[in-house]
Design an enzyme around this catalytic site. Structure first.
Site, mmCIF file in Angstrom:
data_model
loop_
_atom_site.group_PDB
_atom_site.id
_atom_site.type_symbol
_atom_site.label_atom_id
_atom_site.label_comp_id
_atom_site.label_asym_id
_atom_site.label_seq_id
_atom_site.Cartn_x
_atom_site.Cartn_y
_atom_site.Cartn_z
ATOM 1 N N CYS A 116 0.818 -1.222 0.000
ATOM 2 C CA CYS A 116 0.000 0.000 0.000
ATOM 3 C C CYS A 116 0.847 1.266 0.000
ATOM 4 O O CYS A 116 0.346 2.345 -0.321
ATOM 5 C CB CYS A 116 -0.963 0.003 1.191
ATOM 6 S SG CYS A 116 -2.113 -1.372 1.125
ATOM 7 N N HIS A 285 -3.909 7.039 1.416
ATOM 8 C CA HIS A 285 -4.185 5.684 0.963
ATOM 9 C C HIS A 285 -5.593 5.308 1.424
ATOM 10 O O HIS A 285 -6.058 5.769 2.469
ATOM 11 C CB HIS A 285 -3.145 4.712 1.524
ATOM 12 C CG HIS A 285 -3.453 3.311 1.137
ATOM 13 N ND1 HIS A 285 -3.510 2.936 -0.188
ATOM 14 C CD2 HIS A 285 -3.782 2.221 1.857
ATOM 15 C CE1 HIS A 285 -3.847 1.667 -0.247
ATOM 16 N NE2 HIS A 285 -4.025 1.209 0.974
ATOM 17 N N ASN A 315 -9.969 -1.083 -1.390
ATOM 18 C CA ASN A 315 -8.532 -0.813 -1.291
ATOM 19 C C ASN A 315 -7.863 -1.356 -2.558
ATOM 20 O O ASN A 315 -7.867 -2.566 -2.788
ATOM 21 C CB ASN A 315 -7.979 -1.502 -0.034
ATOM 22 C CG ASN A 315 -6.498 -1.270 0.165
ATOM 23 O OD1 ASN A 315 -5.832 -0.660 -0.664
ATOM 24 N ND2 ASN A 315 -5.967 -1.759 1.277
HETATM 25 O O1 UT7 Z 1 -4.261 -1.997 3.900
HETATM 26 C C1 UT7 Z 1 -4.185 -3.322 4.170
HETATM 27 C C2 UT7 Z 1 -5.401 -3.999 4.734
HETATM 28 N N1 UT7 Z 1 -6.304 -3.090 5.340
HETATM 29 C C3 UT7 Z 1 -6.624 -3.150 6.630
HETATM 30 O O2 UT7 Z 1 -6.161 -3.958 7.385
HETATM 31 C C4 UT7 Z 1 -7.594 -2.151 7.097
HETATM 32 C C5 UT7 Z 1 -7.567 -2.025 8.555
HETATM 33 N N2 UT7 Z 1 -8.464 -2.984 9.219
HETATM 34 C C6 UT7 Z 1 -9.750 -2.751 9.367
HETATM 35 O O3 UT7 Z 1 -10.236 -1.764 8.877
HETATM 36 C C7 UT7 Z 1 -10.590 -3.708 10.208
HETATM 37 O O4 UT7 Z 1 -9.758 -4.550 10.889
HETATM 38 C C8 UT7 Z 1 -11.595 -4.528 9.384
HETATM 39 C C9 UT7 Z 1 -12.707 -3.633 8.893
HETATM 40 C C10 UT7 Z 1 -10.898 -5.181 8.210
HETATM 41 C C11 UT7 Z 1 -12.188 -5.637 10.234
HETATM 42 O O5 UT7 Z 1 -12.846 -5.072 11.356
HETATM 43 P P1 UT7 Z 1 -12.645 -5.696 12.813
HETATM 44 O O6 UT7 Z 1 -13.598 -5.059 13.709
HETATM 45 O O7 UT7 Z 1 -11.180 -5.658 13.116
HETATM 46 O O8 UT7 Z 1 -13.129 -7.174 12.547
HETATM 47 P P2 UT7 Z 1 -12.548 -8.534 13.114
HETATM 48 O O9 UT7 Z 1 -11.762 -9.195 12.023
HETATM 49 O O10 UT7 Z 1 -11.899 -8.367 14.442
HETATM 50 O O11 UT7 Z 1 -13.878 -9.298 13.339
HETATM 51 C C12 UT7 Z 1 -14.902 -8.879 14.283
HETATM 52 C C13 UT7 Z 1 -16.132 -9.723 14.030
HETATM 53 C C14 UT7 Z 1 -15.810 -11.223 13.972
HETATM 54 O O12 UT7 Z 1 -16.927 -11.934 14.426
HETATM 55 P P3 UT7 Z 1 -16.942 -12.555 15.928
HETATM 56 O O13 UT7 Z 1 -15.754 -13.454 15.977
HETATM 57 O O14 UT7 Z 1 -16.828 -11.360 16.832
HETATM 58 O O15 UT7 Z 1 -18.252 -13.243 15.974
HETATM 59 C C15 UT7 Z 1 -15.654 -11.451 12.492
HETATM 60 O O16 UT7 Z 1 -15.881 -12.777 12.122
HETATM 61 O O17 UT7 Z 1 -16.696 -9.381 12.761
HETATM 62 C C16 UT7 Z 1 -16.724 -10.528 11.938
HETATM 63 N N3 UT7 Z 1 -16.435 -10.130 10.565
HETATM 64 C C17 UT7 Z 1 -17.387 -9.977 9.628
HETATM 65 N N4 UT7 Z 1 -18.708 -10.123 9.667
HETATM 66 C C18 UT7 Z 1 -19.388 -9.894 8.523
HETATM 67 C C19 UT7 Z 1 -15.224 -9.862 10.043
HETATM 68 N N5 UT7 Z 1 -15.373 -9.525 8.742
HETATM 69 C C20 UT7 Z 1 -16.696 -9.602 8.462
HETATM 70 C C21 UT7 Z 1 -17.463 -9.392 7.299
HETATM 71 N N6 UT7 Z 1 -18.785 -9.536 7.370
HETATM 72 N N7 UT7 Z 1 -16.905 -9.029 6.127
#
Ligand code: UT7
Length: 358
Positions: A116, A285, A315
């Site tokens: 990125c 970004h 992204n």
């Molecule tokens: O530039 C390189 C990549 N970019 C990034 O890494 C961007 C920065 N990261 C983020 O913006 C956030 O971490 C995300 C938006 C990607 C994810 O959000 P989060 O709150 O960190 O989600 P998580 O992976 O910790 O998951 C929280 C919950 C989980 O469920 P449980 O275990 O609490 O029941 C996940 O399984 O949300 C669930 N989850 C989803 N549910 C529906 C994760 N992704 C999804 C989804 N749809 N797409």
């Protein structure tokens, strides 16, 4: 008296493939919803290429758009820089493939793999080459085909695109759901800038950069499979374990990006003797709209001094900065004479900021 040589952005071009994939379409192949994705990321849709299309091909489209905008031919370019984390091949890099597509036979081409932050690093590199006098005009391209990292079979793509009725094969539905935090984030696209020497002394051009790397945090964002640390570098077990899909420690990346990008912006401004009040536009970004909103808030910038387009494209990694710049110019949000700051953070970790008078 000799005027100092600076690097100006002569023109820009962007290309996104026509295939639009909404959050609702993704919900056909994984357990996700528009209601989950939009509030957490801002992303409503993204673009995907068709099978067989690689980053050199879409990079060529963006490059030709930038060349046309400048009224230049490929033969007017002295040096090509290509940034991508999804190259056409393990090697050679996509830079030479792009140069060949443009009919360049003698132009040197450099590949950057800094994810990125790849395009920002490309700006930094192009600026150094131009100011040193090594080259007068550089074509800098960022292009990504993230769909190549999505390992599901054709039957699943057919369900995604509505070409066959669902439901998705339950085995794949469950596997893809394990990747849903990443699968919803990325889209394919390409962007390009033509950068050139400016010796007019009119004050336009890049004023400075701050660039950082923290290799200790390499494992916050990486692809475990497919490297020569493994022998052989791909194995059937690797695919079985989905080891070719990037690992993203999303919350850590979110936290680091929200802290380090505003720090880099403030540092480059201060090194160049400028302040936030002087800044006309901050182009960040686009990894998550919520990260960018946090950065904007920390810096206290009003809405008309940032531009985001992640809502439409997701992204697009190294393609993001040129796509967002090209769009901001076309919308009239960036004009000649404006002070613009570019900032990015990505896998590596690499991050930084570059400041330019357009
Ligand atoms: O530039 C390189 C990549 N970019 C990034 O890494 C961007 C920065 N990261 C983020 O913006 C956030 O971490 C995300 C938006 C990607 C994810 O959000 P989060 O709150 O960190 O989600 P998580 O992976 O910790 O998951 C929280 C919950 C989980 O469920 P449980 O275990 O609490 O029941 C996940 O399984 O949300 C669930 N989850 C989803 N549910 C529906 C994760 N992704 C999804 C989804 N749809 N797409």
């Amino acid at each position: 008296m000799k005027t100092e040589r600076t690097t100006v952005i002569r023109s820009s071009g962007g290309y996104v493939p026509p295939r639009v994939v909404t959050n609702g379409m993704l919900a056909r192949i994984m357990d996700t919803t528009d209601e989950w994705v939009v509030p957490r990321t801002g992303i409503r849709e993204r673009r995907y290429v068709e099978p067989g299309v690689g980053p050199a091909e879409i990079g060529e489209k963006a490059a030709r758009a930038a060349l046309d905008a400048a009224g230049l031919a490929p033969s007017d370019i002295d040096f090509v820089i290509f940034a991508t984390m999804t190259p056409d091949h393990y090697f050679p890099g996509s830079g030479g493939l792009l140069a060949a597509r443009l009919g360049m036979t003698t132009t040197h081409a450099l590949d950057i793999r800094m994810q990125c932050a790849g395009f920002l690093s490309g700006l930094h590199t192009a600026d150094a080459f131009i100011r040193s006098g090594a080259y007068r005009r550089v074509l800098l391209v960022g292009a990504e085909v993230h769909t190549g990292l999505m390992p599901w079979p054709k039957g699943v793509w057919d369900v995604l695109y509505g070409e066959v009725p669902g439901p998705c094969d339950p085995f794949w539905y469950q596997k893809i759901t394990q990747l849903r935090d990443r699968a919803v984030l990325f889209g394919d696209g390409a962007g390009a800038l033509v950068l050139e020497a400016n010796e007019s002394g009119d004050g336009r051009g890049f004023l400075g950069f701050v660039m950082y790397t923290d290799g200790l945090n390499w494992d916050k964002l990486y692809v475990p499979g497919g490297g020569c640390k493994s022998r052989p570098y791909f194995t059937p077990e690797m695919f079985e374990r989905m080891g070719t899909v990037p690992i993203v420690e999303g919350r850590q990346v979110f936290r680091l990006a929200s802290q380090l990008m505003p720090q880099a912006v403030q540092e480059v401004l201060s090194r160049c003797g400028k302040g936030l009040d002087d800044l006309d536009m901050l182009l960040m970004h686009q990894a998550n709209l919520r990260i960018n909103e946090a950065v904007q808030k920390v810096l206290g910038l009003p809405d008309d001094r940032v531009h985001n387009n992640i809502q439409k494209y997701g992204n697009t990694t190294a393609a993001t900065l040129p796509l967002v710049y090209d769009e901001a110019v076309k919308l009239g949000k960036v004009e000649s004479g404006d002070l613009v700051c570019f900032t990015a953070l990505g896998a590596g970790l690499h991050w930084g900021a570059g400041l330019a008078v357009i």
